[in-house]
Motif scaffolding. Structure first.
Motif, short mmCIF file in Angstrom:
data_model
loop_
_atom_site.label_atom_id
_atom_site.label_comp_id
_atom_site.label_asym_id
_atom_site.label_seq_id
_atom_site.Cartn_x
_atom_site.Cartn_y
_atom_site.Cartn_z
N MET A 131 -41.33 29.29 -39.13
CA MET A 131 -41.30 30.75 -39.15
C MET A 131 -42.06 31.27 -40.37
N LEU A 132 -42.02 30.52 -41.45
CA LEU A 132 -42.71 30.91 -42.68
C LEU A 132 -44.22 31.01 -42.47
N GLU A 133 -44.75 30.25 -41.54
CA GLU A 133 -46.19 30.28 -41.27
C GLU A 133 -46.60 31.49 -40.44
N MET A 140 -46.37 36.54 -45.22
CA MET A 140 -46.57 37.41 -46.39
C MET A 140 -45.77 36.95 -47.61
N LEU A 141 -44.85 36.01 -47.40
CA LEU A 141 -44.03 35.50 -48.51
C LEU A 141 -44.66 34.27 -49.18
N ILE A 142 -45.82 33.86 -48.69
CA ILE A 142 -46.52 32.72 -49.28
C ILE A 142 -47.61 33.24 -50.22
N GLY A 143 -47.57 32.83 -51.47
CA GLY A 143 -48.56 33.27 -52.44
C GLY A 143 -49.95 32.74 -52.11
N ALA A 144 -50.97 33.44 -52.59
CA ALA A 144 -52.35 33.08 -52.28
C ALA A 144 -52.70 31.67 -52.73
N GLU A 145 -52.11 31.21 -53.82
CA GLU A 145 -52.42 29.89 -54.37
C GLU A 145 -51.46 28.80 -53.90
N ARG A 163 -30.03 10.75 -44.47
CA ARG A 163 -30.10 9.72 -43.43
C ARG A 163 -31.46 9.70 -42.76
N ASN A 164 -32.15 10.83 -42.74
CA ASN A 164 -33.42 10.94 -42.04
C ASN A 164 -34.62 11.09 -42.98
N ASP A 165 -34.42 10.74 -44.26
CA ASP A 165 -35.51 10.75 -45.24
C ASP A 165 -36.17 12.11 -45.39
N ILE A 166 -35.36 13.16 -45.34
CA ILE A 166 -35.85 14.51 -45.55
C ILE A 166 -35.49 14.94 -46.97
N ARG A 167 -36.48 15.27 -47.76
CA ARG A 167 -36.26 15.67 -49.15
C ARG A 167 -36.38 17.17 -49.38
N TYR A 168 -37.28 17.83 -48.65
CA TYR A 168 -37.60 19.23 -48.92
C TYR A 168 -37.20 20.12 -47.75
N LEU A 169 -36.67 21.31 -48.07
CA LEU A 169 -36.31 22.30 -47.06
C LEU A 169 -36.90 23.65 -47.44
N TYR A 170 -37.65 24.23 -46.53
CA TYR A 170 -38.10 25.62 -46.71
C TYR A 170 -37.04 26.56 -46.16
N LEU A 171 -36.91 27.72 -46.77
CA LEU A 171 -36.00 28.73 -46.27
C LEU A 171 -36.50 30.12 -46.64
N VAL A 172 -36.20 31.08 -45.78
CA VAL A 172 -36.48 32.49 -46.03
C VAL A 172 -35.15 33.21 -46.07
N ASN A 206 -37.41 26.79 -55.38
CA ASN A 206 -38.62 27.28 -56.03
C ASN A 206 -39.36 28.21 -55.08
N LEU A 207 -39.65 29.41 -55.54
CA LEU A 207 -40.29 30.42 -54.70
C LEU A 207 -41.71 30.01 -54.32
N THR A 208 -42.11 30.39 -53.12
CA THR A 208 -43.47 30.15 -52.65
C THR A 208 -44.39 31.34 -52.91
N GLY A 209 -43.79 32.44 -53.31
CA GLY A 209 -44.54 33.67 -53.58
C GLY A 209 -43.61 34.72 -54.16
N LYS A 210 -44.09 35.95 -54.25
CA LYS A 210 -43.29 37.03 -54.82
C LYS A 210 -42.35 37.62 -53.78
N PRO A 211 -41.24 38.23 -54.23
CA PRO A 211 -40.36 38.93 -53.30
C PRO A 211 -41.11 40.06 -52.59
N VAL A 212 -40.76 40.29 -51.33
CA VAL A 212 -41.40 41.32 -50.53
C VAL A 212 -40.32 42.18 -49.89
N THR A 213 -40.48 43.50 -49.97
CA THR A 213 -39.55 44.41 -49.32
C THR A 213 -39.95 44.55 -47.86
N MET A 214 -39.06 44.18 -46.96
CA MET A 214 -39.33 44.21 -45.53
C MET A 214 -39.18 45.64 -44.99
#
Length: 248
Positions: A97-99, A104-109, A158-167, A184-192
């Motif tokens: 969903m993040l993609e 808009m919640l993903i920073g340019a870099e 159990r399934n070798d998952i280390r990272y979780l994205y969330l919004v 750790n944030l992927t970008g700046k907060p955005v007002t919906m």
């Protein structure tokens, strides 16, 4: 050597086939394996995301979307097998969903991680009447949502998952970090459009363990332990596996 895409596909198939549950006190964490349980999930999501929050619309009492097709469903049930809390994990071979909805919640870099050790958490919710329910253990008292996170932690290990994205709402992000979750944030907060301030973040279970081994050892001990004898027996049989409030 398998290509990265094929390895991710293999992990996704293992994710979809895995079966898992933990029981503590009057509550059970498990993945949702049949249509009756999934209907409970769609109804709970409708109550929270449609009726309570007004974030999405549904023509009936079931909140569903295209991401459900390839997601793995998890929930916390009471003694009557009534669903109290829910979330889903989307494997990396599928679009997050993040993609799409929340790009808009993903920073340019920022470079989005789509590796075999990464999934996206979404549709996390707890039914209103269960938000004050507590699970009492030898190392403390915990909410239903914390039990949901604990179950996901063990399933991820159990399934070798280390990272979780969330919004999530920014206030939920602050609450998660205060409770010891390394986000750790992927970008700046955005007002919906509805006025909610949203953020996207990536959580690292290894950082979670390192941080809480010092700051919250009792909580980490509880997170690391199984109270369900049956669940422990499943962990000892690899052949049994084919191998949080609200969020988006």
């Amino acid at each position: 050597m398998l290509s990265s895409e094929r390895r991710i596909g293999n992990v996704s198939r293992r994710i979809a086939a895995s079966s898992f549950f933990i029981q503590e006190g009057n509550f059970t964490f498990s993945n949702l394996t049949n249509e009756k349980e999934k209907i409970q999930a769609y109804c709970l999501r409708h109550r929270v995301f449609c009726r309570e929050l007004g974030w999405v619309e549904s023509e009936n009492s079931l909140e569903m979307d295209d991401y459900d097709r390839n997601a793995v469903f998890f929930g916390v049930f009471n003694e009557e097998h009534r669903l109290l809390a829910f979330l889903r994990l989307i494997p990396p071979v599928n679009s997050f969903m993040l993609e799409r909805e929340f790009a808009m919640l993903i920073g340019a870099e920022y470079r989005l991680r789509k590796e075999m050790d990464t999934v996206e958490v979404s549709r996390l919710c707890v039914v209103a009447e269960a938000r004050k329910e507590r699970l009492v253990s030898n190392s403390g008292t915990y909410s239903i949502s914390m039990f949901l996170y604990k179950g996901v932690y063990h399933w991820c290990m159990r399934n070798d998952i280390r990272y979780l994205y969330l919004v999530v709402e920014y206030k939920i992000y602050r609450l998660l970090t205060a409770k010891g979750f390394s986000c750790n944030l992927t970008g700046k907060p955005v007002t919906m459009p509805d006025g909610v301030v949203a953020v996207a973040a990536i959580m690292d279970w290894r950082e979670f363990e390192a941080l809480n081994s010092v700051k919250r050892p009792a909580m980490l001990k509880w997170f690391s332990q199984y109270q369900s004898v049956h669940a422990q027996s499943l962990l000892q049989q690899p052949e049994s596996f084919s191998l949080h409030q609200a969020s988006a």
